[in-house]
Design a protein around this motif. Sequence first.
Motif, PDB file in Angstrom:
ATOM      1  N   LEU A  84      81.332  83.225  62.568  1.00  0.00           N
ATOM      2  CA  LEU A  84      82.124  82.096  62.106  1.00  0.00           C
ATOM      3  C   LEU A  84      83.551  82.192  62.630  1.00  0.00           C
ATOM      4  O   LEU A  84      84.202  83.236  62.506  1.00  0.00           O
ATOM      5  CB  LEU A  84      82.139  82.051  60.571  1.00  0.00           C
ATOM      6  CG  LEU A  84      82.867  80.859  59.943  1.00  0.00           C
ATOM      7  CD1 LEU A  84      82.164  79.543  60.293  1.00  0.00           C
ATOM      8  CD2 LEU A  84      82.946  81.028  58.433  1.00  0.00           C
TER       9      LEU A  84
ATOM     10  N   ARG B  99      82.545  70.939  58.513  1.00  0.00           N
ATOM     11  CA  ARG B  99      83.289  71.582  57.428  1.00  0.00           C
ATOM     12  C   ARG B  99      84.766  71.496  57.784  1.00  0.00           C
ATOM     13  O   ARG B  99      85.166  71.910  58.873  1.00  0.00           O
ATOM     14  CB  ARG B  99      82.843  73.045  57.300  1.00  0.00           C
ATOM     15  CG  ARG B  99      83.562  73.856  56.263  1.00  0.00           C
ATOM     16  CD  ARG B  99      82.979  75.273  56.215  1.00  0.00           C
ATOM     17  NE  ARG B  99      83.788  76.167  55.417  1.00  0.00           N
ATOM     18  CZ  ARG B  99      83.587  77.477  55.332  1.00  0.00           C
ATOM     19  NH1 ARG B  99      82.588  78.051  55.999  1.00  0.00           N
ATOM     20  NH2 ARG B  99      84.365  78.233  54.590  1.00  0.00           N
ATOM     21  N   TYR B 100      85.543  70.941  56.879  1.00  0.00           N
ATOM     22  CA  TYR B 100      86.962  70.730  57.132  1.00  0.00           C
ATOM     23  C   TYR B 100      87.704  70.951  55.819  1.00  0.00           C
ATOM     24  O   TYR B 100      87.239  70.524  54.761  1.00  0.00           O
ATOM     25  CB  TYR B 100      87.194  69.300  57.637  1.00  0.00           C
ATOM     26  CG  TYR B 100      88.631  68.954  57.877  1.00  0.00           C
ATOM     27  CD1 TYR B 100      89.245  69.268  59.076  1.00  0.00           C
ATOM     28  CD2 TYR B 100      89.391  68.314  56.904  1.00  0.00           C
ATOM     29  CE1 TYR B 100      90.583  68.947  59.301  1.00  0.00           C
ATOM     30  CE2 TYR B 100      90.727  67.988  57.119  1.00  0.00           C
ATOM     31  CZ  TYR B 100      91.308  68.314  58.318  1.00  0.00           C
ATOM     32  OH  TYR B 100      92.613  68.006  58.538  1.00  0.00           O
TER      33      TYR B 100
ATOM     34  N   TRP C 152      92.611  77.228  62.672  1.00  0.00           N
ATOM     35  CA  TRP C 152      93.686  76.907  61.742  1.00  0.00           C
ATOM     36  C   TRP C 152      94.858  76.275  62.460  1.00  0.00           C
ATOM     37  O   TRP C 152      95.444  76.882  63.357  1.00  0.00           O
ATOM     38  CB  TRP C 152      94.111  78.187  61.036  1.00  0.00           C
ATOM     39  CG  TRP C 152      95.294  78.107  60.151  1.00  0.00           C
ATOM     40  CD1 TRP C 152      95.683  77.061  59.351  1.00  0.00           C
ATOM     41  CD2 TRP C 152      96.279  79.125  59.942  1.00  0.00           C
ATOM     42  NE1 TRP C 152      96.830  77.383  58.663  1.00  0.00           N
ATOM     43  CE2 TRP C 152      97.220  78.650  59.013  1.00  0.00           C
ATOM     44  CE3 TRP C 152      96.446  80.409  60.471  1.00  0.00           C
ATOM     45  CZ2 TRP C 152      98.318  79.390  58.588  1.00  0.00           C
ATOM     46  CZ3 TRP C 152      97.529  81.149  60.042  1.00  0.00           C
ATOM     47  CH2 TRP C 152      98.446  80.647  59.109  1.00  0.00           C
TER      48      TRP C 152
ATOM     49  N   PHE D 241      92.030  73.284  58.486  1.00  0.00           N
ATOM     50  CA  PHE D 241      91.039  74.268  58.894  1.00  0.00           C
ATOM     51  C   PHE D 241      89.766  73.567  59.350  1.00  0.00           C
ATOM     52  O   PHE D 241      89.260  72.689  58.658  1.00  0.00           O
ATOM     53  CB  PHE D 241      90.702  75.219  57.740  1.00  0.00           C
ATOM     54  CG  PHE D 241      91.881  75.987  57.225  1.00  0.00           C
ATOM     55  CD1 PHE D 241      92.154  77.256  57.704  1.00  0.00           C
ATOM     56  CD2 PHE D 241      92.724  75.441  56.263  1.00  0.00           C
ATOM     57  CE1 PHE D 241      93.251  77.968  57.226  1.00  0.00           C
ATOM     58  CE2 PHE D 241      93.817  76.143  55.781  1.00  0.00           C
ATOM     59  CZ  PHE D 241      94.077  77.410  56.273  1.00  0.00           C
TER      60      PHE D 241
ATOM     61  N   MET E 252      84.899  87.270  59.692  1.00  0.00           N
ATOM     62  CA  MET E 252      85.248  85.950  60.204  1.00  0.00           C
ATOM     63  C   MET E 252      86.598  86.079  60.888  1.00  0.00           C
ATOM     64  O   MET E 252      87.491  86.749  60.372  1.00  0.00           O
ATOM     65  CB  MET E 252      85.351  84.938  59.061  1.00  0.00           C
ATOM     66  CG  MET E 252      85.823  83.563  59.500  1.00  0.00           C
ATOM     67  SD  MET E 252      86.117  82.447  58.119  1.00  0.00           S
ATOM     68  CE  MET E 252      87.637  83.128  57.462  1.00  0.00           C
TER      69      MET E 252
ATOM     70  N   TYR F 230      85.838  74.547  61.523  1.00  0.00           N
ATOM     71  CA  TYR F 230      84.956  75.697  61.680  1.00  0.00           C
ATOM     72  C   TYR F 230      83.956  75.489  62.811  1.00  0.00           C
ATOM     73  O   TYR F 230      83.446  74.390  63.008  1.00  0.00           O
ATOM     74  CB  TYR F 230      84.221  75.964  60.372  1.00  0.00           C
ATOM     75  CG  TYR F 230      85.174  76.277  59.243  1.00  0.00           C
ATOM     76  CD1 TYR F 230      85.498  77.587  58.935  1.00  0.00           C
ATOM     77  CD2 TYR F 230      85.813  75.259  58.535  1.00  0.00           C
ATOM     78  CE1 TYR F 230      86.414  77.873  57.925  1.00  0.00           C
ATOM     79  CE2 TYR F 230      86.730  75.536  57.526  1.00  0.00           C
ATOM     80  CZ  TYR F 230      87.012  76.838  57.232  1.00  0.00           C
ATOM     81  OH  TYR F 230      87.932  77.125  56.252  1.00  0.00           O
TER      82      TYR F 230
ATOM     83  N   TYR G  92      81.760  82.825  51.678  1.00  0.00           N
ATOM     84  CA  TYR G  92      82.741  82.096  52.479  1.00  0.00           C
ATOM     85  C   TYR G  92      82.397  82.075  53.967  1.00  0.00           C
ATOM     86  O   TYR G  92      82.721  81.127  54.666  1.00  0.00           O
ATOM     87  CB  TYR G  92      84.143  82.677  52.270  1.00  0.00           C
ATOM     88  CG  TYR G  92      85.232  81.765  52.790  1.00  0.00           C
ATOM     89  CD1 TYR G  92      85.679  80.697  52.018  1.00  0.00           C
ATOM     90  CD2 TYR G  92      85.787  81.947  54.041  1.00  0.00           C
ATOM     91  CE1 TYR G  92      86.665  79.833  52.494  1.00  0.00           C
ATOM     92  CE2 TYR G  92      86.770  81.098  54.522  1.00  0.00           C
ATOM     93  CZ  TYR G  92      87.201  80.045  53.745  1.00  0.00           C
ATOM     94  OH  TYR G  92      88.163  79.195  54.227  1.00  0.00           O
TER      95      TYR G  92
ATOM     96  N   ASN H 217      89.959  84.066  62.198  1.00  0.00           N
ATOM     97  CA  ASN H 217      90.746  82.847  62.053  1.00  0.00           C
ATOM     98  C   ASN H 217      91.655  82.805  63.272  1.00  0.00           C
ATOM     99  O   ASN H 217      92.393  83.757  63.531  1.00  0.00           O
ATOM    100  CB  ASN H 217      91.551  82.902  60.745  1.00  0.00           C
ATOM    101  CG  ASN H 217      92.558  81.790  60.628  1.00  0.00           C
ATOM    102  OD1 ASN H 217      93.515  81.720  61.389  1.00  0.00           O
ATOM    103  ND2 ASN H 217      92.376  80.938  59.639  1.00  0.00           N
TER     104      ASN H 217
ATOM    105  N   GLU I   9      87.149  80.333  62.135  1.00  0.00           N
ATOM    106  CA  GLU I   9      87.952  79.406  61.351  1.00  0.00           C
ATOM    107  C   GLU I   9      89.146  79.044  62.222  1.00  0.00           C
ATOM    108  O   GLU I   9      89.945  79.907  62.562  1.00  0.00           O
ATOM    109  CB  GLU I   9      88.394  80.085  60.053  1.00  0.00           C
ATOM    110  CG  GLU I   9      89.183  79.186  59.137  1.00  0.00           C
ATOM    111  CD  GLU I   9      89.509  79.884  57.823  1.00  0.00           C
ATOM    112  OE1 GLU I   9      89.078  79.378  56.774  1.00  0.00           O
ATOM    113  OE2 GLU I   9      90.184  80.947  57.856  1.00  0.00           O
TER     114      GLU I   9
END
Length: 136
Positions: free
Chosen positions: A126, A107-108, A130, A116, A82, A118, A73, A84, A128
């Motif tokens: 990474l 990437r969606y 949100w 989300f 990661m 990225y 992931y 968020n 994320e």
Amino acid sequence: MSEQEPAPRKPRVHGLGGVFFKARDPAALAQWYQRHLDLDVQGWGGALLRWRRADTGGEACTVWAPFGEDSEYFKPSDKPYMLNLRVDDLQATLQGLREEGCQVLDRYEESEQGKFGYALDPEGGLLELWEPAPGY
């Protein structure tokens, strides 16, 4: 403020949406956190930490969740974690990052939790981003 000074930018990020990390045994680690630190670990393996937004007073949450150490992931990052980050306007945030030369991934995702997007930080971590669904 003089006419030449730009208006201050509204902060893009308004909270930590989640902390996700790899673990050798996610279930055992979650049990440890539940037993010793009273995290309310749910059947999906993580916990929701509830709080209120400082800017609006609205209810919010941060997700805490261990992933298996073989999880894909977090790709393309090779980091074992990661972050968020909660945003109010995902598309504007992604566009602003692109304009500033940041590495925004193609990437969606969209789900009942929200939208989300990225990006990678300068060290390959990474992020994320949100935009929570209304009422989430």
